[in-house]
Motif scaffolding. Structure first.
Motif, PDB file in Angstrom:
ATOM      1  N   VAL A  86      81.403-100.216  -2.768  1.00  0.00           N
ATOM      2  CA  VAL A  86      82.830-100.119  -2.932  1.00  0.00           C
ATOM      3  C   VAL A  86      83.162-100.888  -3.840  1.00  0.00           C
ATOM      4  O   VAL A  86      83.942-100.556  -4.683  1.00  0.00           O
ATOM      5  CB  VAL A  86      83.497-100.177  -1.825  1.00  0.00           C
ATOM      6  CG1 VAL A  86      85.001-100.038  -1.998  1.00  0.00           C
ATOM      7  CG2 VAL A  86      83.148 -98.802  -0.746  1.00  0.00           C
ATOM      8  N   LEU A  88      79.233 -95.204   1.833  1.00  0.00           N
ATOM      9  CA  LEU A  88      78.847 -96.090   0.571  1.00  0.00           C
ATOM     10  C   LEU A  88      78.959 -97.577   1.376  1.00  0.00           C
ATOM     11  O   LEU A  88      79.822 -97.862   2.497  1.00  0.00           O
ATOM     12  CB  LEU A  88      79.960 -96.403  -0.490  1.00  0.00           C
ATOM     13  CG  LEU A  88      80.226 -95.090  -1.305  1.00  0.00           C
ATOM     14  CD1 LEU A  88      81.345 -95.401  -1.989  1.00  0.00           C
ATOM     15  CD2 LEU A  88      78.927 -94.628  -2.013  1.00  0.00           C
ATOM     16  N   SER A  89      78.326 -98.663   0.802  1.00  0.00           N
ATOM     17  CA  SER A  89      78.340 -99.605   1.505  1.00  0.00           C
ATOM     18  C   SER A  89      79.423-100.675   0.859  1.00  0.00           C
ATOM     19  O   SER A  89      79.910-100.319  -0.288  1.00  0.00           O
ATOM     20  CB  SER A  89      76.918-100.774   1.147  1.00  0.00           C
ATOM     21  OG  SER A  89      76.772-100.851  -0.275  1.00  0.00           O
ATOM     22  N   PRO A  90      79.691-101.755   1.525  1.00  0.00           N
ATOM     23  CA  PRO A  90      80.949-102.305   0.905  1.00  0.00           C
ATOM     24  C   PRO A  90      80.606-102.898  -0.265  1.00  0.00           C
ATOM     25  O   PRO A  90      81.458-102.896  -1.370  1.00  0.00           O
ATOM     26  CB  PRO A  90      80.990-103.671   2.057  1.00  0.00           C
ATOM     27  CG  PRO A  90      80.621-103.028   3.333  1.00  0.00           C
ATOM     28  CD  PRO A  90      79.477-102.213   2.755  1.00  0.00           C
ATOM     29  N   THR A 110      83.393 -96.059   3.500  1.00  0.00           N
ATOM     30  CA  THR A 110      82.297 -96.562   4.100  1.00  0.00           C
ATOM     31  C   THR A 110      81.865 -95.756   5.345  1.00  0.00           C
ATOM     32  O   THR A 110      80.659 -95.506   5.402  1.00  0.00           O
ATOM     33  CB  THR A 110      82.440 -98.129   4.508  1.00  0.00           C
ATOM     34  OG1 THR A 110      83.796 -97.842   5.303  1.00  0.00           O
ATOM     35  CG2 THR A 110      82.809 -99.014   3.401  1.00  0.00           C
ATOM     36  N   ARG A 111      82.819 -95.337   6.129  1.00  0.00           N
ATOM     37  CA  ARG A 111      82.202 -94.547   7.471  1.00  0.00           C
ATOM     38  C   ARG A 111      82.271 -93.150   7.137  1.00  0.00           C
ATOM     39  O   ARG A 111      81.258 -92.392   7.874  1.00  0.00           O
ATOM     40  CB  ARG A 111      83.302 -94.779   8.381  1.00  0.00           C
ATOM     41  CG  ARG A 111      83.418 -96.374   8.767  1.00  0.00           C
ATOM     42  CD  ARG A 111      84.775 -96.423   9.674  1.00  0.00           C
ATOM     43  NE  ARG A 111      84.446 -95.670  11.043  1.00  0.00           N
ATOM     44  CZ  ARG A 111      83.664 -96.298  12.115  1.00  0.00           C
ATOM     45  NH1 ARG A 111      82.975 -97.499  11.781  1.00  0.00           N
ATOM     46  NH2 ARG A 111      83.552 -95.755  13.347  1.00  0.00           N
TER      47      ARG A 111
END
Length: 415
Positions: A48, A43-45, A38-39
Motif C-alpha cells: 500500500v 495487499l500488505s501495508p 489490506t483485508r
C-alpha cells in the motif's frame, strides 16, 4: 441571512455544491481505504505504501502540466473530464487484485485529483471578481471539510461490518459522487481558454522563483500543521501522557468545527498577496504557540492534559485558518490571469512535496525528542512565519500586474 452563509450566486455557489458532493464520497473512502486494500484486496501495508508513494510521484510530475492544460482548454472542461476519470478509477478499484493494478490506478487518481483542484482554482480566478476570490475559496474549503466529515461518518458502518461488499459499496458510491459533481459543474458558466502571450515560456510558473519558493514553503507548513492532530497527537498521547487516545477525536472535532464555521470569517480583509503578508505571519506564530501548549502536557495529570490539548487545538485551528486565507490570496494574486491553472498546479505540487516530508519530520521531532520536539516544531512554524512575508514581498516585486484586458503580465523572475 441565508445569503451570508453561502457564496455569491452563480459559479461560486455551484462549485461549493459540487465540492460538497465530491468530498462526501472522498470522506467515506478515506475512512475505509486502508482496510479495503489490506483485508479485502490482500495487499500488505508495504505494498500500500508503494502505491501511495508512486501516486505522490506521479502527482508531483504531472500536476503542473495538467494545470497548463486547464488554462489552454478551459478549466470547466478539464475539471469535468478529471471528475469522470476519477469515477472510472474508483469503479476500477473494485477489480484490483494485485499490486501493479493498484499502483496504476492510484497514480491516475493522484493526477486527476490534483487536476480537479487546479482547474477549480483556475475557474474561480476566471469567473469571480478579484476581491471575492479569497472569500469564495474560503467557502469551498469550509465545504470541503464539512463533506469529508460527513463522509467519514458514513464510512463508519462499512468499517464496522468489515466485509468486502461494504467496501465495494463505498467505492461505487464514491464513483457516483464524482459523476454527480461533474453534472453539477456543467451548470457553471464556462471560463474561456487563456492564450499564452507571444514569446512567453510555456511553463511560466516553473520559472517563477518567488512563487516556487512560496509553494514549497507553504507545502511543508501545511503538511506539518495537518499532521499535528492526525499523526503527532495520538502518538504523543500514548508515549508521553496518561490521557486516553479518545482525546484525539475531541481535538479533531474542534478542528473540523473551526474549519467549517470560521474559515470565511478568517478570510475577511485578505484579498491580495499584500494583505496576506501579516496574515501569514500571524497564522504561523499562532500555530507555533499551539505546539508549545501541546508540549506542556508531558507527564501532567489526565485532567490537565485534557485542558491543554483542547486549548491547544483551539489555538491551532485559528492559526490554520489564517494560514489558509493567506495562501488563497497569494496563489490567486501572484499568478498571471492567463496562467492561473498552472500556478494552481505548482501550488498543488508544493503540497505534495510537503506531504512526503511532513510525516517523517514531525514523527522524528515529537516522538524522538518528546517535549523538546514540540519546541523545535514551534520554532519551525515561527521561522516560517518570519520568512513567508519576505517571500511574498519578493513575489510582489517580481510580478508586474496589469488590469486591462489583453495586457500581459511580465514573466516573473526570468531575468
Amino acid at each position: 441571512m441565508i445569503s451570508k452563509l453561502l457564496p455569491a450566486p452563480g459559479t461560486p455557489r455551484v462549485l461549493m455544491f459540487a465540492t460538497l458532493v465530491n468530498t462526501f464520497g472522498n470522506g467515506a473512502y478515506l475512512t475505509t481505504s486502508a482496510l479495503f486494500l489490506t483485508r479485502s484486496v490482500g495487499l500488505s501495508p508495504a505494498e500500500v505504501a508503494i502505491g501511495l508513494s508512486a501516486a505522490a510521484l506521479a502527482g508531483m510530475v504531472l500536476t503542473t502540466p495538467m494545470g497548463y492544460l486547464a488554462d489552454r482548454r478551459g478549466p470547466k472542461q478539464v475539471q469535468i473530464a478529471a471528475l469522470i476519470v476519477l469515477a472510472a478509477c474508483f469503479t476500477g478499484l473494485t477489480q484490483v487484485h494485485h499490486l501493479w493494478s493498484y499502483v496504476l490506478i492510484a497514480c491516475v487518481i493522484a493526477v486527476a485529483d490534483a487536476t480537479v483542484k487546479a482547474a477549480n482554482g483556475a475557474m474561480i480566478a476566471g469567473a469571480v471578481p478579484p476581491g471575492e476570490r479569497v472569500r469564495t475559496r474560503a467557502f469551498i474549503r469550509s465545504t470541503n471539510n464539512a463533506g469529508i466529515a460527513l463522509g467519514t461518518l458514513a464510512g463508519g458502518l462499512p468499517l464496522l461490518l468489515d466485509v468486502r461488499a461494504g467496501y465495494l459499496a463505498v467505492l461505487l458510491g464514491n464513483a457516483v459522487t464524482f459523476l454527480l459533481a461533474a453534472a453539477v459543474v456543467t451548470r457553471v458558466a464556462a471560463v474561456a481558454p487563456a492564450s499564452a502571450p507571444s514569446g512567453s515560456p510555456r511553463m511560466v510558473a516553473l520559472r517563477d522563483r518567488p512563487f516556487l519558493t512560496f509553494a514549497l514553503l507553504d507545502g511543508v507548513v501545511a503538511a506539518l500543521y495537518n499532521e499535528v492532530l492526525s499523526l503527532a497527537l495520538p502518538l504523543w498521547l500514548v508515549a508521553y501522557t496518561s490521557a486516553s487516545v479518545a482525546l484525539v477525536s475531541a481535538a479533531l472535532l474542534v478542528n473540523t468545527i473551526g474549519c467549517v464555521t470560521l474559515q470565511v470569517w478568517a478570510s475577511r480583509g485578505t484579498h491580495t498577496a499584500a494583505d496576506a503578508v501579516g496574515v501569514a505571519r500571524r497564522g504561523a506564530l499562532v500555530v507555533a504557540a499551539s505546539c508549545v501548549l501541546f508540549g506542556l502536557s508531558a507527564g501532567r495529570p489526565s485532567w490537565l492534559v485534557t485542558v491543554l490539548v483542547l486549548g491547544a487545538s483551539v489555538v491551532h485551528v485559528l492559526g490554520e485558518l489564517w494560514l489558509s486565507s493567506a495562501t488563497f490570496a497569494v496563489v490567486f494574486d501572484l499568478a498571471p490571469d492567463w496562467a492561473q491553472g498552472q500556478y494552481q498546479g505548482v501550488h498543488q505540487t508544493g503540497r505534495q512535496i510537503g506531504n512526503m516530508v511532513g510525516p517523517p519530520l514531525i514523527t522524528a521531532l515529537v516522538i524522538g525528542w518528546g517535549a523538546p520536539g514540540w519546541t523545535a516544531l514551534a520554532a519551525i512554524f515561527a521561522a516560517a512565519g518570519l520568512v513567508a512575508p519576505h517571500v511574498i514581498r519578493w513575489g510582489l516585486r517580481s510580478t508586474t500586474r496589469h488590469t486591462s484586458a489583453g495586457t500581459v503580465p511580465a514573466v516573473p523572475a526570468v531575468t
